[in-house]
Design a protein around this motif. Structure first.
Motif, PDB file in Angstrom:
ATOM      1  N   UNK A  67       0.845  -1.191   0.000  1.00 33.12           N
ATOM      2  CA  UNK A  67       0.000   0.000   0.000  1.00 33.12           C
ATOM      3  C   UNK A  67       0.877   1.236   0.000  1.00 33.12           C
ATOM      4  N   UNK A  68       0.353   2.291  -0.586  1.00 31.01           N
ATOM      5  CA  UNK A  68       1.066   3.555  -0.669  1.00 31.01           C
ATOM      6  C   UNK A  68       0.430   4.581   0.236  1.00 31.01           C
ATOM      7  N   UNK A  69       1.248   5.439   0.784  1.00 34.79           N
ATOM      8  CA  UNK A  69       0.776   6.512   1.656  1.00 34.79           C
ATOM      9  C   UNK A  69       1.102   7.855   1.011  1.00 34.79           C
ATOM     10  N   UNK A  70       0.137   8.773   1.056  1.00 36.61           N
ATOM     11  CA  UNK A  70       0.306  10.111   0.495  1.00 36.61           C
ATOM     12  C   UNK A  70      -0.059  11.110   1.584  1.00 36.61           C
ATOM     13  N   UNK A  71       0.768  12.127   1.757  1.00 34.07           N
ATOM     14  CA  UNK A  71       0.502  13.174   2.738  1.00 34.07           C
ATOM     15  C   UNK A  71       1.092  14.486   2.263  1.00 34.07           C
ATOM     16  N   UNK A  72       0.774  15.534   2.995  1.00 32.81           N
ATOM     17  CA  UNK A  72       1.339  16.847   2.672  1.00 32.81           C
ATOM     18  C   UNK A  72       2.843  16.813   2.889  1.00 32.81           C
TER      19      UNK A  72
END
Length: 155
Positions: A67-72
């Motif tokens: 799974x991939x995580x995206x954040x500011x």
């Protein structure tokens, strides 16, 4: 640091060292992970499309879910407007190193200021093999620059 604080710091360090050396010399062996226990590991973060991204792998026995995580990439400016929602094209891939073709999933998502977790494919990995996971994020005008993480499945 003033001169009166130095003896106190030295005494605290000596006390901590004494406590460590007084502990028994035998260390407990780590418990073996059971086949049903899930162990999560993540690769180093990277910037893609102006956002902080990371790829992770959940290992349960010989099954790995990526799974991939995206954040500011950083905090918003104080008093500034909230970031606008952005449409992202995400790509997750997983492959057994030296094995067959990679399993790839492309998925459009909408990113808001909250963190986002993009679930990817599950892959069966033979014991002792290494899985390479990659996560790419593209948003006009930025192309994807995938982050990569490798994990070895120990049974």
């Amino acid at each position: 640091m003033n001169r009166l604080a130095l003896p106190a710091v030295g005494a605290a360090a000596l006390t901590a060292l004494t406590a460590l050396t007084a502990a028994p010399a035998l260390a407990a062996a780590p418990a073996a992970a059971s086949a049903t226990e899930t162990v999560t590991s993540c690769g180093s973060p990277g910037l893609q499309a102006g956002l902080n991204t990371r790829v992770c792998a959940d290992v349960t026995g010989t099954t790995v879910v990526v799974h991939g995580k995206v954040g500011l990439a950083g905090p918003p400016s104080p008093g500034g407007p909230a970031p606008e929602p952005r449409e992202l094209l995400t790509t997750l891939s997983a492959e057994v190193v030296g094995g067959g073709a990679p399993v790839t999933q492309a998925k459009p998502v909408v990113f808001t200021a909250a963190g986002l977790d993009v679930r990817g494919p599950a892959v069966s990995v033979p014991c002792g093999s290494t899985l390479r996971a990659a996560f790419g994020v593209a948003s006009f005008p930025w192309a994807a620059r995938p982050v990569v993480h490798e994990v070895t499945v120990a049974c």
